[in-house]
Scaffold this motif. Structure first.
Motif, PDB file in Angstrom:
ATOM      1  N   THR A 161     -66.338 -18.871  20.218  1.00 19.97           N
ATOM      2  CA  THR A 161     -66.700 -18.234  18.944  1.00 19.97           C
ATOM      3  C   THR A 161     -67.565 -19.182  18.128  1.00 19.97           C
ATOM      4  OG1 THR A 161     -65.892 -17.401  16.853  1.00 19.97           O
ATOM      5  CG2 THR A 161     -64.559 -19.092  17.897  1.00 19.97           C
ATOM      6  N   GLU A 162     -68.437 -18.639  17.350  1.00 24.08           N
ATOM      7  CA  GLU A 162     -69.202 -19.480  16.419  1.00 24.08           C
ATOM      8  C   GLU A 162     -68.901 -19.083  14.995  1.00 24.08           C
ATOM      9  OE1 GLU A 162     -72.958 -21.194  16.795  1.00 24.08           O
ATOM     10  OE2 GLU A 162     -73.224 -20.359  18.812  1.00 24.08           O
ATOM     11  N   THR A 164     -67.752 -19.957  12.122  1.00 25.72           N
ATOM     12  CA  THR A 164     -67.293 -21.198  11.492  1.00 25.72           C
ATOM     13  C   THR A 164     -66.968 -20.969  10.025  1.00 25.72           C
ATOM     14  OG1 THR A 164     -69.558 -21.796  11.008  1.00 25.72           O
ATOM     15  CG2 THR A 164     -68.614 -22.652  13.053  1.00 25.72           C
ATOM     16  N   GLN A 165     -66.949 -19.731   9.616  1.00 28.93           N
ATOM     17  CA  GLN A 165     -66.727 -19.436   8.196  1.00 28.93           C
ATOM     18  C   GLN A 165     -65.277 -19.108   7.873  1.00 28.93           C
ATOM     19  OE1 GLN A 165     -69.377 -19.896   6.101  1.00 28.93           O
ATOM     20  NE2 GLN A 165     -70.073 -20.712   8.046  1.00 28.93           N
ATOM     21  N   ARG A 202     -59.216 -22.049   6.543  1.00 28.19           N
ATOM     22  CA  ARG A 202     -58.261 -22.879   7.263  1.00 28.19           C
ATOM     23  C   ARG A 202     -56.916 -22.174   7.290  1.00 28.19           C
ATOM     24  NH1 ARG A 202     -59.111 -28.123   7.942  1.00 28.19           N
ATOM     25  NH2 ARG A 202     -56.877 -28.471   7.796  1.00 28.19           N
ATOM     26  N   VAL A 259     -53.930 -23.582   7.508  1.00 25.38           N
ATOM     27  CA  VAL A 259     -52.971 -24.278   6.638  1.00 25.38           C
ATOM     28  C   VAL A 259     -53.755 -25.059   5.579  1.00 25.38           C
ATOM     29  CG1 VAL A 259     -51.099 -25.953   6.560  1.00 25.38           C
ATOM     30  CG2 VAL A 259     -51.426 -24.534   8.605  1.00 25.38           C
ATOM     31  N   PRO A 260     -53.624 -24.679   4.338  1.00 21.93           N
ATOM     32  CA  PRO A 260     -54.358 -25.421   3.307  1.00 21.93           C
ATOM     33  C   PRO A 260     -53.889 -26.881   3.253  1.00 21.93           C
ATOM     34  CG  PRO A 260     -53.432 -23.376   2.416  1.00 21.93           C
ATOM     35  CD  PRO A 260     -52.829 -23.582   3.769  1.00 21.93           C
ATOM     36  N   LEU A 261     -54.805 -27.763   2.932  1.00 26.29           N
ATOM     37  CA  LEU A 261     -54.465 -29.175   2.786  1.00 26.29           C
ATOM     38  C   LEU A 261     -53.737 -29.384   1.464  1.00 26.29           C
ATOM     39  CD1 LEU A 261     -57.858 -30.726   3.886  1.00 26.29           C
ATOM     40  CD2 LEU A 261     -55.714 -30.846   5.146  1.00 26.29           C
ATOM     41  N   SER A 262     -52.851 -30.349   1.480  1.00 25.79           N
ATOM     42  CA  SER A 262     -52.175 -30.674   0.220  1.00 25.79           C
ATOM     43  C   SER A 262     -52.780 -31.956  -0.331  1.00 25.79           C
ATOM     44  CB  SER A 262     -50.683 -30.868   0.471  1.00 25.79           C
ATOM     45  OG  SER A 262     -50.508 -31.951   1.342  1.00 25.79           O
ATOM     46  N   LEU A 300     -55.189 -32.579  -2.403  1.00 25.54           N
ATOM     47  CA  LEU A 300     -56.618 -32.724  -2.696  1.00 25.54           C
ATOM     48  C   LEU A 300     -56.846 -32.874  -4.196  1.00 25.54           C
ATOM     49  CD1 LEU A 300     -58.318 -30.245  -0.219  1.00 25.54           C
ATOM     50  CD2 LEU A 300     -57.621 -32.620   0.083  1.00 25.54           C
ATOM     51  N   PHE A 301     -58.038 -33.344  -4.523  1.00 28.25           N
ATOM     52  CA  PHE A 301     -58.408 -33.586  -5.914  1.00 28.25           C
ATOM     53  C   PHE A 301     -58.451 -32.291  -6.731  1.00 28.25           C
ATOM     54  CE2 PHE A 301     -61.411 -34.280  -9.344  1.00 28.25           C
ATOM     55  CZ  PHE A 301     -60.993 -35.490  -9.842  1.00 28.25           C
ATOM     56  N   MET A 317     -65.129 -38.527  -8.893  1.00 33.11           N
ATOM     57  CA  MET A 317     -64.830 -37.112  -8.677  1.00 33.11           C
ATOM     58  C   MET A 317     -64.576 -36.403  -9.998  1.00 33.11           C
ATOM     59  SD  MET A 317     -65.128 -35.948  -5.642  1.00 33.11           S
ATOM     60  CE  MET A 317     -64.122 -34.457  -5.566  1.00 33.11           C
ATOM     61  N   ASP A 331     -63.988 -30.595  10.238  1.00 35.08           N
ATOM     62  CA  ASP A 331     -62.592 -30.162  10.376  1.00 35.08           C
ATOM     63  C   ASP A 331     -61.935 -30.931  11.520  1.00 35.08           C
ATOM     64  OD1 ASP A 331     -60.281 -28.876   9.829  1.00 35.08           O
ATOM     65  OD2 ASP A 331     -60.906 -26.908  10.557  1.00 35.08           O
ATOM     66  N   ASP A 365     -56.738 -35.250   4.183  1.00 35.49           N
ATOM     67  CA  ASP A 365     -55.776 -35.079   3.083  1.00 35.49           C
ATOM     68  C   ASP A 365     -55.462 -36.374   2.342  1.00 35.49           C
ATOM     69  OD1 ASP A 365     -54.438 -36.291   5.097  1.00 35.49           O
ATOM     70  OD2 ASP A 365     -52.733 -34.927   5.112  1.00 35.49           O
ATOM     71  N   PHE A 414     -61.013 -39.482  -2.801  1.00 37.54           N
ATOM     72  CA  PHE A 414     -60.573 -38.184  -3.321  1.00 37.54           C
ATOM     73  C   PHE A 414     -61.683 -37.137  -3.235  1.00 37.54           C
ATOM     74  CE2 PHE A 414     -58.390 -41.648  -5.470  1.00 37.54           C
ATOM     75  CZ  PHE A 414     -57.060 -41.327  -5.232  1.00 37.54           C
ATOM     76  N   VAL A 474     -62.549 -34.881  -0.817  1.00 37.44           N
ATOM     77  CA  VAL A 474     -62.451 -33.673   0.007  1.00 37.44           C
ATOM     78  C   VAL A 474     -62.145 -32.437  -0.835  1.00 37.44           C
ATOM     79  CG1 VAL A 474     -61.232 -32.552   1.916  1.00 37.44           C
ATOM     80  CG2 VAL A 474     -61.698 -35.012   2.008  1.00 37.44           C
ATOM     81  N   GLU A 522     -61.431 -28.291   0.008  1.00 35.94           N
ATOM     82  CA  GLU A 522     -61.144 -27.394   1.136  1.00 35.94           C
ATOM     83  C   GLU A 522     -62.379 -26.578   1.545  1.00 35.94           C
ATOM     84  OE1 GLU A 522     -57.317 -26.716   1.182  1.00 35.94           O
ATOM     85  OE2 GLU A 522     -57.547 -26.019   3.233  1.00 35.94           O
ATOM     86  N   ARG A 575     -65.821 -27.746   7.528  1.00 36.87           N
ATOM     87  CA  ARG A 575     -66.369 -26.797   8.490  1.00 36.87           C
ATOM     88  C   ARG A 575     -65.973 -27.190   9.903  1.00 36.87           C
ATOM     89  NH1 ARG A 575     -67.124 -24.503   4.805  1.00 36.87           N
ATOM     90  NH2 ARG A 575     -68.805 -23.199   4.021  1.00 36.87           N
ATOM     91  N   THR A 576     -65.716 -26.172  10.727  1.00 32.92           N
ATOM     92  CA  THR A 576     -65.528 -26.407  12.144  1.00 32.92           C
ATOM     93  C   THR A 576     -66.857 -26.844  12.763  1.00 32.92           C
ATOM     94  OG1 THR A 576     -63.872 -24.661  12.193  1.00 32.92           O
ATOM     95  CG2 THR A 576     -64.796 -25.340  14.307  1.00 32.92           C
ATOM     96  N   ALA A 590     -68.059 -26.490  15.871  1.00 33.25           N
ATOM     97  CA  ALA A 590     -67.666 -25.743  17.074  1.00 33.25           C
ATOM     98  C   ALA A 590     -68.391 -26.258  18.321  1.00 33.25           C
ATOM     99  CB  ALA A 590     -67.964 -24.269  16.875  1.00 33.25           C
ATOM    100  N   HIS A 595     -71.749 -27.444  16.864  1.00 32.01           N
ATOM    101  CA  HIS A 595     -72.523 -26.728  15.843  1.00 32.01           C
ATOM    102  C   HIS A 595     -71.693 -26.491  14.584  1.00 32.01           C
ATOM    103  CE1 HIS A 595     -74.238 -22.689  14.238  1.00 32.01           C
ATOM    104  NE2 HIS A 595     -74.850 -23.706  13.676  1.00 32.01           N
TER     105      HIS A 595
END
Lengths: 304, 304
Positions: free
Chosen positions: A2-3, A5-6, A9, A11-14, A16-17, B95, B250, B256, B261, B263, B265, B269-270, B272, B291
């Motif tokens: 698959t491409e 890439t949009q 995620r 699982v959201p990251l914890s 973050l700023f 940031m 990604d 995380d 600080f 990053v 979300e 990007r993946t 791929a 890509h």
């Protein structure tokens, strides 16, 4: 394959700023600081710095100007110039640090800033000696005093380190090659009764160095750069708390607008004109001469 | 002739330093600042700095350590090193400045810090070119994107300035003599439809420089020094607000707990894996290749 890439995620990251919680997030990153006092200081610094940025809505250009200012301030420093101390001085931070560290005790001689010119060791001199090796003019002057503790007991053998500007308002390190090294500096030892005396010249008021970023700041804020005339003293002895202070010359310009906020009323002394040929001769001074007396009361440290 | 130099002053001086009113007194000294914005910024800075000193009861030794730290930070700066920006970065200040200057608008691509490595101009390159002049390894990669405004209209001819670390985690300026100057940097121009594409290698996560005072600070606070893998982008065009951001990889470590600080979300990007011999050949890439697609939405500035 698959491409796409949009996709979001899974699982959201914890952690973050977030601007709203910025100081908390940065402070949380300091959790691993082993020195608890360092952690306390840095956490407070982060909170106040972030509050400042938010309060004024600092722009990217203003931030960049701040970075340039700090960089230039650091790069102005060398063996005989400490521009960051000067910055701390003109922003009243040095006086505040001094104040928060002094026990409130009306019996003690008040302290004031050390300033940026105590960067070379003073030469040991005998009581009565002159610190003026250059002999380039200035009003001859006798300084006397006695070091006692809060019970009035003399501090025998106390060290009295003095340094000052000359009659043109310059310290020795600002005139390399022109005046002897360590001119107008001296380390005296009080006698058995805590008394000290030495000869010097009456110092002149002077501008703090203005050829660096701090000078630019003073100019931009419409402030003059002058310090009222003074002699620095650092008084120390085993078992007493070291006192860093100034003896200010009464009548000097700038006593009420000292560039580093260093003046305290109790530290101002009359440099009296003395007309007494015998006394002048006894001290090896011309007649008449000026005289300032500066009694010093210091604190004995509690025994452990 | 009197020698009573102990008498009190007849008229007390006004405006002297008092610890309780310290910030007010210093702020009052800024009254002559002609630039009102500078006055506002400095007054706020003085208030927060004094509040910090009082809150933690900063000792003279701690103050001196702070002066040394700031001095060393300034002296670590040179043409290819900006330690004060790094300090601002690791304390989350960069940031925060970015955040307070971004209009809240969920349609826009989010911004992040510029970082300290955008100190040399990127070479102009044609769409599809590779920024990897060194050819020292790393996974070949295609980056594509399209610059549009918040109405979805393409920004024809937008400038896309990119810079990144290599597969070992180093920027060109950190390897002088080892890699071509301006390696892994490029200034691309979007086509009439706002589209851009270029070849590069997948960047590696890397430590911020730790051989200076900021590295000492990170170590003392138990923090690692790593930044999650990313490509920097600065997107600009006449009439749009310049966007400074990153494209994060990604799966990179440290997403995380990025040392600065940086990053967000939405910027991850993946990268791929693409297995398509014809497409690879069309781009001049080996097959398979990676890509990442990074659509960019920027804000048109209001016409004056």
């Amino acid at each position: 394959m698959t491409e796409d890439t949009q996709e979001a995620r899974a699982v959201p990251l914890s952690g973050l700023f977030e601007a709203e919680r910025s100081a908390e997030i940065v402070a949380a990153s300091l959790a691993g600081t082993t020195d608890e006092r360092l952690k306390e200081i840095l956490s407070s610094l982060v909170r106040h710095t972030h509050a400042f940025v938010k309060e004024v809505g600092l722009s990217a250009e203003e931030w960049a100007a701040g970075i340039r200012f700090l960089t230039e301030t650091g790069q102005k420093c060398d063996d005989t110039r400490q521009e960051f101390i000067l910055l701390s001085d003109v922003l009243g931070v040095s006086m505040l640090v001094d104040a928060v560290n002094q026990p409130a005790d009306g019996r003690l001689t008040e302290s004031t800033v050390e300033g940026p010119f105590h960067m070379v060791d003073s030469p040991a001199r005998s009581l009565g000696d002159s610190t003026d090796e250059a002999g380039r003019g200035g009003e001859p002057c006798l300084v006397t005093g006695r070091v006692v503790d809060t019970d009035g007991r003399p501090v025998a053998g106390a060290g009295i380190d003095v340094w000052q500007a000359d009659a043109d308002g310059f310290y020795d390190v600002q005139r390399p090659g022109e005046v002897p090294e360590r001119n107008l500096r001296g380390l005296f030892t009080a006698d058995a009764d805590g008394r000290f005396w030495f000869r010097t010249i009456v110092p002149r008021y002077y501008p703090v160095p203005t050829d660096g970023p701090v000078g630019t700041l003073l100019k931009a804020t419409g402030r003059h750069s002058y310090r009222a005339a003074h002699i620095h003293l650092e008084v120390s002895a085993p078992g007493i708390r070291t006192l860093t202070t100034h003896l200010f010359v009464d009548g000097s310009p700038y006593l009420d607008s000292d560039a580093v906020f260093g003046v305290k009323e109790s530290l101002i002394r009359t440099f009296a004109q003395v007309d007494d040929p015998a006394r002048a001769a006894g001290h090896g001074l011309p007649n008449p001469f000026r005289h300032a007396d500066f009694p010093v009361t210091v604190r004995r440290e509690a025994r452990p």
